[in-house]
Design a protein around this motif. Structure first.
Motif, PDB file in Angstrom:
ATOM      1  N   VAL A 152     -22.300  -5.281   0.262  1.00  0.00           N
ATOM      2  CA  VAL A 152     -23.185  -4.524   1.154  1.00  0.00           C
ATOM      3  C   VAL A 152     -23.072  -3.031   0.875  1.00  0.00           C
ATOM      4  O   VAL A 152     -24.071  -2.307   0.826  1.00  0.00           O
ATOM      5  N   SER A 153     -21.850  -2.554   0.677  1.00  0.00           N
ATOM      6  CA  SER A 153     -21.627  -1.135   0.405  1.00  0.00           C
ATOM      7  C   SER A 153     -22.280  -0.711  -0.902  1.00  0.00           C
ATOM      8  O   SER A 153     -22.884   0.363  -0.997  1.00  0.00           O
ATOM      9  N   ALA A 154     -22.198  -1.568  -1.933  1.00  0.00           N
ATOM     10  CA  ALA A 154     -22.785  -1.238  -3.231  1.00  0.00           C
ATOM     11  C   ALA A 154     -24.305  -1.265  -3.176  1.00  0.00           C
ATOM     12  O   ALA A 154     -24.971  -0.365  -3.700  1.00  0.00           O
ATOM     13  N   TRP A 155     -24.894  -2.284  -2.558  1.00  0.00           N
ATOM     14  CA  TRP A 155     -26.357  -2.382  -2.473  1.00  0.00           C
ATOM     15  C   TRP A 155     -26.949  -1.182  -1.749  1.00  0.00           C
ATOM     16  O   TRP A 155     -27.991  -0.655  -2.138  1.00  0.00           O
ATOM     17  N   ASN A 156     -26.264  -0.735  -0.705  1.00  0.00           N
ATOM     18  CA  ASN A 156     -26.755   0.406   0.065  1.00  0.00           C
ATOM     19  C   ASN A 156     -26.295   1.739  -0.508  1.00  0.00           C
ATOM     20  O   ASN A 156     -26.519   2.784   0.105  1.00  0.00           O
ATOM     21  N   ASN A 157     -25.652   1.692  -1.691  1.00  0.00           N
ATOM     22  CA  ASN A 157     -25.166   2.917  -2.333  1.00  0.00           C
ATOM     23  C   ASN A 157     -24.264   3.719  -1.398  1.00  0.00           C
ATOM     24  O   ASN A 157     -24.277   4.953  -1.412  1.00  0.00           O
ATOM     25  N   ALA A 158     -23.507   3.012  -0.549  1.00  0.00           N
ATOM     26  CA  ALA A 158     -22.681   3.680   0.458  1.00  0.00           C
ATOM     27  C   ALA A 158     -21.376   4.203  -0.113  1.00  0.00           C
ATOM     28  O   ALA A 158     -20.873   5.244   0.321  1.00  0.00           O
ATOM     29  N   GLY A 159     -20.773   3.485  -1.061  1.00  0.00           N
ATOM     30  CA  GLY A 159     -19.563   3.978  -1.709  1.00  0.00           C
ATOM     31  C   GLY A 159     -18.278   3.737  -0.952  1.00  0.00           C
ATOM     32  O   GLY A 159     -17.205   4.131  -1.420  1.00  0.00           O
ATOM     33  N   PHE A 160     -18.335   3.106   0.219  1.00  0.00           N
ATOM     34  CA  PHE A 160     -17.105   2.799   0.953  1.00  0.00           C
ATOM     35  C   PHE A 160     -16.387   1.629   0.282  1.00  0.00           C
ATOM     36  O   PHE A 160     -17.015   0.646  -0.118  1.00  0.00           O
ATOM     37  N   SER A 161     -15.073   1.741   0.169  1.00  0.00           N
ATOM     38  CA  SER A 161     -14.258   0.688  -0.415  1.00  0.00           C
ATOM     39  C   SER A 161     -13.045   0.447   0.463  1.00  0.00           C
ATOM     40  O   SER A 161     -12.549   1.364   1.122  1.00  0.00           O
ATOM     41  N   LEU A 162     -12.575  -0.789   0.463  1.00  0.00           N
ATOM     42  CA  LEU A 162     -11.373  -1.121   1.236  1.00  0.00           C
ATOM     43  C   LEU A 162     -10.107  -0.928   0.428  1.00  0.00           C
ATOM     44  O   LEU A 162      -9.010  -1.150   0.922  1.00  0.00           O
ATOM     45  N   PHE A 163     -10.269  -0.506  -0.832  1.00  0.00           N
ATOM     46  CA  PHE A 163      -9.114  -0.193  -1.680  1.00  0.00           C
ATOM     47  C   PHE A 163      -8.871   1.310  -1.670  1.00  0.00           C
ATOM     48  O   PHE A 163      -9.821   2.092  -1.717  1.00  0.00           O
ATOM     49  N   ALA A 164      -7.610   1.701  -1.624  1.00  0.00           N
ATOM     50  CA  ALA A 164      -7.273   3.121  -1.560  1.00  0.00           C
ATOM     51  C   ALA A 164      -7.739   3.879  -2.795  1.00  0.00           C
ATOM     52  O   ALA A 164      -8.085   5.063  -2.712  1.00  0.00           O
ATOM     53  N   ASP A 165      -7.776   3.197  -3.950  1.00  0.00           N
ATOM     54  CA  ASP A 165      -8.193   3.845  -5.197  1.00  0.00           C
ATOM     55  C   ASP A 165      -9.606   3.417  -5.594  1.00  0.00           C
ATOM     56  O   ASP A 165      -9.946   3.417  -6.771  1.00  0.00           O
ATOM     57  N   SER A 166     -10.412   3.022  -4.588  1.00  0.00           N
ATOM     58  CA  SER A 166     -11.770   2.534  -4.834  1.00  0.00           C
ATOM     59  C   SER A 166     -11.686   1.328  -5.766  1.00  0.00           C
ATOM     60  O   SER A 166     -10.991   0.363  -5.447  1.00  0.00           O
ATOM     61  N   LEU A 167     -12.346   1.351  -6.920  1.00  0.00           N
ATOM     62  CA  LEU A 167     -12.338   0.205  -7.827  1.00  0.00           C
ATOM     63  C   LEU A 167     -11.517   0.462  -9.090  1.00  0.00           C
ATOM     64  O   LEU A 167     -11.711  -0.205 -10.108  1.00  0.00           O
ATOM     65  N   SER A 168     -10.604   1.429  -9.022  1.00  0.00           N
ATOM     66  CA  SER A 168      -9.767   1.743 -10.189  1.00  0.00           C
ATOM     67  C   SER A 168      -8.908   0.540 -10.604  1.00  0.00           C
ATOM     68  O   SER A 168      -8.617   0.354 -11.787  1.00  0.00           O
ATOM     69  N   GLY A 169      -8.526  -0.270  -9.640  1.00  0.00           N
ATOM     70  CA  GLY A 169      -7.730  -1.447  -9.952  1.00  0.00           C
ATOM     71  C   GLY A 169      -8.515  -2.531 -10.662  1.00  0.00           C
ATOM     72  O   GLY A 169      -7.933  -3.488 -11.171  1.00  0.00           O
ATOM     73  N   TYR A 170      -9.826  -2.404 -10.688  1.00  0.00           N
ATOM     74  CA  TYR A 170     -10.681  -3.414 -11.330  1.00  0.00           C
ATOM     75  C   TYR A 170     -11.488  -2.800 -12.472  1.00  0.00           C
ATOM     76  O   TYR A 170     -12.535  -3.330 -12.837  1.00  0.00           O
ATOM     77  N   GLN A 171     -10.999  -1.703 -13.045  1.00  0.00           N
ATOM     78  CA  GLN A 171     -11.753  -1.007 -14.090  1.00  0.00           C
ATOM     79  C   GLN A 171     -11.927  -1.850 -15.344  1.00  0.00           C
ATOM     80  O   GLN A 171     -12.854  -1.619 -16.133  1.00  0.00           O
ATOM     81  N   SER A 172     -11.063  -2.850 -15.548  1.00  0.00           N
ATOM     82  CA  SER A 172     -11.189  -3.724 -16.722  1.00  0.00           C
ATOM     83  C   SER A 172     -11.850  -5.060 -16.398  1.00  0.00           C
ATOM     84  O   SER A 172     -12.026  -5.897 -17.290  1.00  0.00           O
ATOM     85  N   SER A 173     -12.225  -5.266 -15.125  1.00  0.00           N
ATOM     86  CA  SER A 173     -12.869  -6.517 -14.717  1.00  0.00           C
ATOM     87  C   SER A 173     -14.381  -6.398 -14.918  1.00  0.00           C
ATOM     88  O   SER A 173     -15.075  -5.753 -14.128  1.00  0.00           O
TER      89      SER A 173
END
Length: 444
Positions: free
Chosen positions: A159-180
Protein backbone atom coordinates in the motif's frame (compact mmCIF):
# COMPACT_ATOMS: atom_id res chain seq x y z
CA UNK A 1 -17.27 27.56 -0.83
CA UNK A 2 -15.12 27.26 -3.96
CA UNK A 3 -14.04 23.90 -5.34
CA UNK A 4 -10.37 24.52 -4.56
CA UNK A 5 -11.19 25.40 -0.95
CA UNK A 6 -13.24 22.22 -0.62
CA UNK A 7 -10.26 20.12 -1.68
CA UNK A 8 -7.74 22.00 0.48
CA UNK A 9 -9.95 21.94 3.56
CA UNK A 10 -10.66 18.26 2.93
CA UNK A 11 -6.97 17.41 3.19
CA UNK A 12 -6.67 19.55 6.33
CA UNK A 13 -9.60 17.71 7.89
CA UNK A 14 -8.04 14.30 7.20
CA UNK A 15 -4.71 15.52 8.64
CA UNK A 16 -6.47 16.79 11.77
CA UNK A 17 -8.33 13.51 12.30
CA UNK A 18 -5.13 11.56 11.67
CA UNK A 19 -3.22 13.68 14.19
CA UNK A 20 -5.82 13.02 16.88
CA UNK A 21 -5.78 9.27 16.22
CA UNK A 22 -1.97 9.09 16.30
CA UNK A 23 -1.90 11.01 19.58
CA UNK A 24 -3.97 8.34 21.34
CA UNK A 25 -2.18 5.92 23.71
CA UNK A 26 -3.27 2.89 21.69
CA UNK A 27 -1.34 4.25 18.69
CA UNK A 28 2.06 4.09 20.38
CA UNK A 29 3.98 0.94 21.25
CA UNK A 30 4.57 2.03 24.87
CA UNK A 31 0.90 2.88 25.46
CA UNK A 32 1.59 6.54 26.35
CA UNK A 33 0.07 9.68 24.82
CA UNK A 34 1.96 10.64 21.72
CA UNK A 35 3.87 13.90 21.28
CA UNK A 36 1.55 16.29 19.37
CA UNK A 37 4.39 17.38 17.05
CA UNK A 38 5.24 13.77 16.23
CA UNK A 39 1.57 12.97 15.62
CA UNK A 40 1.03 16.06 13.44
CA UNK A 41 4.21 15.52 11.43
CA UNK A 42 3.48 11.82 10.88
CA UNK A 43 -0.18 12.40 9.95
CA UNK A 44 0.76 15.13 7.48
CA UNK A 45 3.53 13.00 6.00
CA UNK A 46 1.08 10.10 5.56
CA UNK A 47 -1.81 12.11 4.08
CA UNK A 48 0.59 13.97 1.79
CA UNK A 49 2.15 10.58 0.85
CA UNK A 50 5.60 11.88 1.69
CA UNK A 51 7.20 9.37 4.03
CA UNK A 52 9.40 11.71 6.07
CA UNK A 53 9.42 10.49 9.65
CA UNK A 54 10.70 11.90 12.94
CA UNK A 55 10.47 8.48 14.65
CA UNK A 56 10.96 4.85 13.62
CA UNK A 57 7.52 3.84 12.35
CA UNK A 58 8.09 0.14 12.94
CA UNK A 59 8.99 0.41 16.64
CA UNK A 60 7.47 3.70 17.82
CA UNK A 61 3.91 3.01 16.72
CA UNK A 62 1.72 0.07 17.71
CA UNK A 63 -0.21 -2.03 15.20
CA UNK A 64 -3.10 0.46 15.41
CA UNK A 65 -0.79 3.40 14.87
CA UNK A 66 0.74 1.72 11.84
CA UNK A 67 -2.75 0.91 10.53
CA UNK A 68 -3.82 4.55 10.90
CA UNK A 69 -0.70 5.66 9.02
CA UNK A 70 -1.49 3.20 6.23
CA UNK A 71 -5.13 4.36 5.98
CA UNK A 72 -4.03 7.99 5.89
CA UNK A 73 -1.56 7.19 3.13
CA UNK A 74 -4.29 5.38 1.18
CA UNK A 75 -6.63 8.36 1.47
CA UNK A 76 -3.83 10.74 0.60
CA UNK A 77 -2.77 8.67 -2.40
CA UNK A 78 -6.28 8.38 -3.80
CA UNK A 79 -6.97 12.01 -3.02
CA UNK A 80 -9.60 13.51 -0.75
CA UNK A 81 -12.21 13.93 -3.48
CA UNK A 82 -11.71 10.41 -4.87
CA UNK A 83 -12.13 8.89 -1.41
CA UNK A 84 -15.16 11.04 -0.62
CA UNK A 85 -16.76 10.26 -3.97
CA UNK A 86 -16.22 6.54 -3.45
CA UNK A 87 -18.00 6.75 -0.09
CA UNK A 88 -20.86 8.62 -1.78
CA UNK A 89 -21.11 5.84 -4.37
CA UNK A 90 -21.23 3.22 -1.61
CA UNK A 91 -24.15 4.97 0.07
CA UNK A 92 -26.04 5.22 -3.23
CA UNK A 93 -26.24 9.01 -3.26
CA UNK A 94 -26.02 11.08 -6.42
CA UNK A 95 -23.53 13.83 -7.17
CA UNK A 96 -24.54 17.43 -7.25
CA UNK A 97 -22.90 19.93 -9.62
CA UNK A 98 -20.37 21.13 -7.04
CA UNK A 99 -19.19 17.60 -6.33
CA UNK A 100 -18.78 16.92 -10.05
CA UNK A 101 -16.75 20.11 -10.43
CA UNK A 102 -14.58 19.13 -7.45
CA UNK A 103 -13.90 15.70 -8.97
CA UNK A 104 -13.07 17.33 -12.29
CA UNK A 105 -10.52 19.65 -10.67
CA UNK A 106 -9.09 17.02 -8.32
CA UNK A 107 -8.50 14.56 -11.18
CA UNK A 108 -7.51 17.31 -13.61
CA UNK A 109 -10.15 16.15 -16.11
CA UNK A 110 -11.45 18.22 -18.99
CA UNK A 111 -15.09 17.31 -18.51
CA UNK A 112 -17.52 16.22 -15.82
CA UNK A 113 -19.14 13.30 -17.66
CA UNK A 114 -18.49 9.77 -16.40
CA UNK A 115 -17.02 10.86 -13.07
CA UNK A 116 -18.57 7.96 -11.17
CA UNK A 117 -17.21 5.45 -13.70
CA UNK A 118 -13.73 6.95 -13.44
CA UNK A 119 -13.81 6.74 -9.65
CA UNK A 120 -14.82 3.08 -9.79
CA UNK A 121 -12.00 2.40 -12.24
CA UNK A 122 -9.48 4.14 -9.97
CA UNK A 123 -10.57 2.14 -6.93
CA UNK A 124 -10.51 -1.13 -8.89
CA UNK A 125 -7.06 -0.36 -10.32
CA UNK A 126 -5.76 0.46 -6.84
CA UNK A 127 -7.07 -2.78 -5.35
CA UNK A 128 -5.73 -4.93 -8.21
CA UNK A 129 -2.21 -3.52 -7.97
CA UNK A 130 -2.07 -3.48 -4.18
CA UNK A 131 -3.33 -7.07 -3.85
CA UNK A 132 -0.88 -8.22 -6.52
CA UNK A 133 1.91 -6.45 -4.64
CA UNK A 134 0.88 -8.13 -1.38
CA UNK A 135 0.92 -11.60 -2.94
CA UNK A 136 4.39 -11.06 -4.42
CA UNK A 137 5.86 -9.51 -1.27
CA UNK A 138 4.63 -12.44 0.81
CA UNK A 139 7.32 -14.54 -0.89
CA UNK A 140 9.94 -12.03 0.21
CA UNK A 141 8.83 -11.40 3.81
CA UNK A 142 7.17 -14.60 5.09
CA UNK A 143 10.25 -16.88 4.93
CA UNK A 144 12.14 -14.48 7.22
CA UNK A 145 9.38 -13.11 9.47
CA UNK A 146 6.69 -15.82 9.52
CA UNK A 147 3.10 -15.63 8.25
CA UNK A 148 1.70 -13.18 10.80
CA UNK A 149 4.32 -10.46 10.62
CA UNK A 150 5.19 -11.29 7.02
CA UNK A 151 1.59 -10.70 5.90
CA UNK A 152 1.41 -7.35 7.68
CA UNK A 153 4.78 -6.29 6.22
CA UNK A 154 3.54 -7.24 2.74
CA UNK A 155 0.28 -5.30 3.17
CA UNK A 156 1.97 -2.24 4.62
CA UNK A 157 4.74 -1.98 2.03
CA UNK A 158 2.46 -2.75 -0.92
CA UNK A 159 0.00 0.00 0.00
CA UNK A 160 2.82 2.39 0.88
CA UNK A 161 4.62 1.73 -2.42
CA UNK A 162 1.50 2.03 -4.63
CA UNK A 163 0.64 5.36 -3.02
CA UNK A 164 4.27 6.51 -3.29
CA UNK A 165 4.12 7.13 0.47
CA UNK A 166 7.60 5.84 1.34
CA UNK A 167 6.73 4.66 4.86
CA UNK A 168 8.51 1.47 5.89
CA UNK A 169 8.35 -0.68 9.00
CA UNK A 170 12.09 -1.31 8.77
CA UNK A 171 14.45 1.14 10.44
CA UNK A 172 16.72 1.16 7.36
CA UNK A 173 13.81 1.21 4.88
CA UNK A 174 14.60 -1.51 2.29
CA UNK A 175 18.39 -1.54 2.70
CA UNK A 176 18.14 -5.04 4.14
CA UNK A 177 16.54 -6.24 0.90
CA UNK A 178 18.80 -4.42 -1.57
CA UNK A 179 19.86 -7.75 -3.12
CA UNK A 180 16.33 -9.24 -3.20
CA UNK A 181 15.17 -8.91 -6.80
CA UNK A 182 11.65 -10.00 -5.86
CA UNK A 183 11.19 -7.25 -3.25
CA UNK A 184 13.01 -4.53 -5.21
CA UNK A 185 11.24 -5.17 -8.52
CA UNK A 186 7.84 -5.54 -6.84
CA UNK A 187 8.20 -2.29 -4.93
CA UNK A 188 9.60 -0.58 -8.04
CA UNK A 189 6.66 -1.75 -10.16
CA UNK A 190 4.14 -0.48 -7.62
CA UNK A 191 5.93 2.86 -7.41
CA UNK A 192 6.10 3.32 -11.18
CA UNK A 193 2.50 2.36 -11.90
CA UNK A 194 1.21 4.26 -8.87
CA UNK A 195 3.01 7.42 -9.97
CA UNK A 196 2.39 7.22 -13.71
CA UNK A 197 -1.29 8.14 -13.51
CA UNK A 198 -4.57 6.26 -13.68
CA UNK A 199 -5.37 7.47 -17.19
CA UNK A 200 -2.17 5.89 -18.53
CA UNK A 201 -2.99 2.58 -16.84
CA UNK A 202 -6.56 2.60 -18.17
CA UNK A 203 -5.42 3.37 -21.72
CA UNK A 204 -2.87 0.55 -21.48
CA UNK A 205 -5.60 -1.81 -20.26
CA UNK A 206 -7.87 -0.88 -23.19
CA UNK A 207 -5.00 -1.43 -25.65
CA UNK A 208 -4.14 -4.85 -24.16
CA UNK A 209 -7.82 -5.86 -24.12
CA UNK A 210 -8.19 -5.00 -27.81
CA UNK A 211 -5.06 -6.98 -28.67
CA UNK A 212 -6.28 -10.09 -26.82
CA UNK A 213 -9.72 -9.80 -28.41
CA UNK A 214 -8.17 -9.61 -31.86
CA UNK A 215 -9.36 -6.11 -32.69
CA UNK A 216 -7.19 -4.73 -35.45
CA UNK A 217 -8.15 -1.08 -35.32
CA UNK A 218 -5.34 1.13 -34.05
CA UNK A 219 -5.95 2.86 -30.75
CA UNK A 220 -5.14 6.55 -30.68
CA UNK A 221 -3.29 7.22 -27.44
CA UNK A 222 -3.83 10.53 -25.71
CA UNK A 223 -1.12 13.16 -25.44
CA UNK A 224 -1.08 12.56 -21.66
CA UNK A 225 -0.25 8.90 -22.30
CA UNK A 226 2.56 9.64 -24.75
CA UNK A 227 4.17 12.28 -22.55
CA UNK A 228 3.86 10.23 -19.34
CA UNK A 229 5.29 7.03 -20.85
CA UNK A 230 8.16 8.61 -22.79
CA UNK A 231 9.22 10.97 -19.98
CA UNK A 232 9.02 8.26 -17.32
CA UNK A 233 11.15 5.84 -19.34
CA UNK A 234 13.67 8.58 -20.16
CA UNK A 235 14.02 9.68 -16.54
CA UNK A 236 14.32 6.10 -15.27
CA UNK A 237 17.10 5.28 -17.74
CA UNK A 238 18.97 8.55 -17.22
CA UNK A 239 18.58 8.29 -13.45
CA UNK A 240 19.90 4.73 -13.34
CA UNK A 241 22.95 5.63 -15.43
CA UNK A 242 23.59 8.80 -13.40
CA UNK A 243 23.39 7.11 -9.99
CA UNK A 244 25.45 4.15 -11.20
CA UNK A 245 28.20 6.40 -12.55
CA UNK A 246 28.30 8.84 -9.65
CA UNK A 247 28.10 6.37 -6.76
CA UNK A 248 30.14 3.53 -8.29
CA UNK A 249 33.31 4.48 -6.41
CA UNK A 250 31.54 5.26 -3.15
CA UNK A 251 32.32 2.44 -0.71
CA UNK A 252 29.34 3.48 1.46
CA UNK A 253 26.77 2.96 -1.31
CA UNK A 254 27.64 0.94 -4.43
CA UNK A 255 31.33 0.05 -4.46
CA UNK A 256 31.01 -2.79 -1.93
CA UNK A 257 28.29 -4.53 -4.00
CA UNK A 258 28.72 -6.88 -6.96
CA UNK A 259 27.63 -5.72 -10.42
CA UNK A 260 24.09 -7.07 -10.10
CA UNK A 261 23.71 -5.39 -6.72
CA UNK A 262 25.10 -2.12 -8.04
CA UNK A 263 22.70 -2.09 -10.99
CA UNK A 264 19.75 -3.05 -8.78
CA UNK A 265 20.57 -0.32 -6.24
CA UNK A 266 21.06 2.33 -8.96
CA UNK A 267 17.80 1.35 -10.68
CA UNK A 268 15.86 1.40 -7.41
CA UNK A 269 17.34 4.77 -6.50
CA UNK A 270 16.21 6.13 -9.88
CA UNK A 271 12.69 4.77 -9.30
CA UNK A 272 12.21 5.78 -5.68
CA UNK A 273 13.66 9.28 -6.12
CA UNK A 274 10.62 10.17 -8.22
CA UNK A 275 8.45 10.78 -5.07
CA UNK A 276 8.40 7.26 -3.54
CA UNK A 277 10.75 7.74 -0.58
CA UNK A 278 12.06 4.19 -0.07
CA UNK A 279 15.78 3.59 -0.13
CA UNK A 280 18.00 0.52 -0.48
CA UNK A 281 21.24 2.45 0.23
CA UNK A 282 22.18 4.94 2.94
CA UNK A 283 21.10 8.33 1.55
CA UNK A 284 23.24 10.20 4.06
CA UNK A 285 26.36 8.44 2.74
CA UNK A 286 25.85 9.48 -0.87
CA UNK A 287 28.27 11.87 -2.53
CA UNK A 288 27.32 15.53 -2.87
CA UNK A 289 26.91 14.97 -6.60
CA UNK A 290 24.57 12.04 -5.96
CA UNK A 291 22.54 14.11 -3.50
CA UNK A 292 22.24 16.98 -5.97
CA UNK A 293 21.09 14.63 -8.75
CA UNK A 294 18.55 13.19 -6.33
CA UNK A 295 17.28 16.70 -5.57
CA UNK A 296 16.78 17.37 -9.29
CA UNK A 297 14.82 14.15 -9.83
CA UNK A 298 12.75 14.69 -6.68
CA UNK A 299 11.79 18.17 -7.85
CA UNK A 300 10.57 16.79 -11.21
CA UNK A 301 8.41 14.19 -9.52
CA UNK A 302 5.82 11.81 -10.97
CA UNK A 303 3.02 12.14 -13.53
CA UNK A 304 -0.29 13.99 -13.09
CA UNK A 305 -3.20 11.83 -12.01
CA UNK A 306 -0.95 9.45 -10.09
CA UNK A 307 -0.13 9.14 -6.41
CA UNK A 308 3.22 10.96 -6.62
CA UNK A 309 4.10 14.61 -6.18
CA UNK A 310 6.70 17.03 -7.49
CA UNK A 311 6.54 19.52 -10.33
CA UNK A 312 5.22 16.69 -12.58
CA UNK A 313 6.65 15.23 -15.76
CA UNK A 314 4.13 16.99 -18.00
CA UNK A 315 5.18 20.36 -16.61
CA UNK A 316 8.79 19.51 -17.45
CA UNK A 317 7.89 18.49 -21.00
CA UNK A 318 5.82 21.62 -21.63
CA UNK A 319 8.63 23.85 -20.37
CA UNK A 320 11.33 22.05 -22.38
CA UNK A 321 9.12 22.18 -25.49
CA UNK A 322 8.56 25.88 -24.86
CA UNK A 323 12.33 26.40 -24.65
CA UNK A 324 12.83 24.40 -27.85
CA UNK A 325 10.22 26.56 -29.59
CA UNK A 326 12.02 29.76 -28.60
CA UNK A 327 15.42 28.43 -29.70
CA UNK A 328 14.00 27.41 -33.06
CA UNK A 329 12.39 30.80 -33.56
CA UNK A 330 8.87 29.36 -33.73
CA UNK A 331 5.71 30.69 -32.14
CA UNK A 332 3.79 27.49 -31.35
CA UNK A 333 4.66 25.00 -28.63
CA UNK A 334 4.35 21.49 -30.05
CA UNK A 335 4.34 18.03 -28.47
CA UNK A 336 3.93 14.96 -30.69
CA UNK A 337 2.51 17.12 -33.50
CA UNK A 338 -0.05 18.67 -31.16
CA UNK A 339 -0.15 22.38 -30.35
CA UNK A 340 -0.08 23.17 -26.63
CA UNK A 341 -2.56 25.92 -25.65
CA UNK A 342 -1.02 29.13 -24.29
CA UNK A 343 -3.02 28.88 -21.00
CA UNK A 344 -1.42 25.47 -20.40
CA UNK A 345 2.05 26.93 -21.03
CA UNK A 346 1.28 29.72 -18.56
CA UNK A 347 0.09 27.14 -16.03
CA UNK A 348 3.35 25.20 -16.38
CA UNK A 349 5.34 28.40 -15.85
CA UNK A 350 3.20 29.20 -12.82
CA UNK A 351 3.85 25.75 -11.34
CA UNK A 352 7.60 26.14 -11.85
CA UNK A 353 7.79 29.65 -10.38
CA UNK A 354 5.54 28.76 -7.44
CA UNK A 355 7.50 25.59 -6.71
CA UNK A 356 10.89 27.31 -6.86
CA UNK A 357 9.66 30.19 -4.69
CA UNK A 358 8.30 27.78 -2.07
CA UNK A 359 11.51 25.75 -1.93
CA UNK A 360 13.67 28.90 -1.66
CA UNK A 361 11.51 30.41 1.10
CA UNK A 362 11.38 27.23 3.19
CA UNK A 363 15.09 26.51 2.74
CA UNK A 364 15.91 30.05 3.87
CA UNK A 365 13.68 29.74 6.94
CA UNK A 366 15.12 26.39 8.07
CA UNK A 367 18.66 27.60 7.41
CA UNK A 368 17.97 30.37 9.93
CA UNK A 369 16.34 28.15 12.58
CA UNK A 370 18.76 25.20 12.22
CA UNK A 371 22.02 26.85 11.23
CA UNK A 372 24.11 23.95 12.59
CA UNK A 373 23.00 21.74 9.68
CA UNK A 374 24.68 21.91 6.28
CA UNK A 375 22.93 23.76 3.48
CA UNK A 376 22.83 20.69 1.21
CA UNK A 377 21.15 18.60 3.92
CA UNK A 378 18.52 21.28 4.49
CA UNK A 379 17.98 21.83 0.77
CA UNK A 380 17.60 18.06 0.27
CA UNK A 381 15.06 17.81 3.11
CA UNK A 382 12.98 20.73 1.83
CA UNK A 383 12.77 19.46 -1.75
CA UNK A 384 11.94 15.99 -0.43
CA UNK A 385 9.09 17.45 1.62
CA UNK A 386 7.75 19.72 -1.12
CA UNK A 387 7.89 17.00 -3.79
CA UNK A 388 6.30 14.55 -1.28
CA UNK A 389 9.20 12.13 -1.71
CA UNK A 390 10.28 11.24 1.82
CA UNK A 391 13.98 10.60 1.25
CA UNK A 392 16.23 12.09 3.91
CA UNK A 393 19.90 12.30 4.77
CA UNK A 394 18.91 11.49 8.35
CA UNK A 395 18.30 14.95 9.79
CA UNK A 396 14.48 14.86 10.09
CA UNK A 397 14.35 13.83 13.74
CA UNK A 398 17.07 16.36 14.67
CA UNK A 399 15.22 19.35 13.24
CA UNK A 400 13.91 22.00 15.61
CA UNK A 401 10.18 22.30 16.28
CA UNK A 402 9.80 25.42 14.06
CA UNK A 403 11.60 23.59 11.23
CA UNK A 404 9.34 20.55 11.63
CA UNK A 405 6.24 22.74 11.55
CA UNK A 406 7.38 24.54 8.41
CA UNK A 407 8.03 21.16 6.80
CA UNK A 408 4.47 20.17 7.71
CA UNK A 409 3.23 23.20 5.77
CA UNK A 410 5.63 22.41 2.93
CA UNK A 411 4.36 18.83 2.60
CA UNK A 412 0.79 20.12 2.54
CA UNK A 413 1.57 22.67 -0.17
CA UNK A 414 3.35 20.02 -2.21
CA UNK A 415 0.39 17.63 -1.98
CA UNK A 416 -2.46 19.98 -2.85
CA UNK A 417 -0.37 21.94 -5.36
CA UNK A 418 0.80 25.54 -5.41
CA UNK A 419 -1.77 26.74 -7.93
CA UNK A 420 -4.70 24.99 -6.24
CA UNK A 421 -3.71 26.39 -2.85
CA UNK A 422 -3.43 29.93 -4.25
CA UNK A 423 -6.81 29.47 -5.92
CA UNK A 424 -8.27 28.40 -2.57
CA UNK A 425 -6.83 31.47 -0.85
CA UNK A 426 -7.52 34.06 -3.53
CA UNK A 427 -10.61 32.46 -5.05
CA UNK A 428 -11.07 30.70 -8.38
CA UNK A 429 -9.93 32.85 -11.33
CA UNK A 430 -12.66 34.50 -13.35
CA UNK A 431 -12.48 35.33 -17.05
CA UNK A 432 -12.17 39.01 -17.91
CA UNK A 433 -13.18 40.96 -20.99
CA UNK A 434 -10.60 43.68 -20.35
CA UNK A 435 -7.59 43.63 -22.68
CA UNK A 436 -4.62 45.96 -22.20
CA UNK A 437 -2.26 47.35 -24.85
CA UNK A 438 0.61 45.11 -25.90
CA UNK A 439 4.25 46.25 -25.51
CA UNK A 440 7.57 44.49 -25.96
CA UNK A 441 10.03 43.90 -23.11
CA UNK A 442 13.73 42.98 -23.15
CA UNK A 443 14.08 39.38 -21.91
CA UNK A 444 17.18 37.20 -21.60
Amino acid sequence: MTVSRTICLGFLTVIAVGTILLMMPFSTSNGAWNNPIVALFTATSAVCVTGLAVVDTGTYFSFWGQLFILLLAQIGGLGYMTTTTFLILLTGRRFDLRQKMAIQQALDRRGMQGSAKIIRSIIATTLIFEITGILLLLWGFVPEHGWGKGLWLAIFHSVSAWNNAGFSLFADSLSGYQSSKLVIFTISGLIIFGGIGYQVILETFVWLRDRFQGRKENQIFSLDFKVAISTTIFLLVVGTIAFFGVELRNIETLKSLNFDGQFLAALFQSVTTRTAGFNSIDIGSMTNTGLFITIAFMFIGACPGGTGGGMKTTTLRVLTSCTKTILQGKEEVLLYKRRIPIPLVLKAIGVLVGSVATVIAVTTFISLTDSSLSFLEIFFEVVSAFATVGLSTGITAALSIPAKLILVVTMYIGRVGVLLLMSAILGDPRPTSIHYPEENLLVG
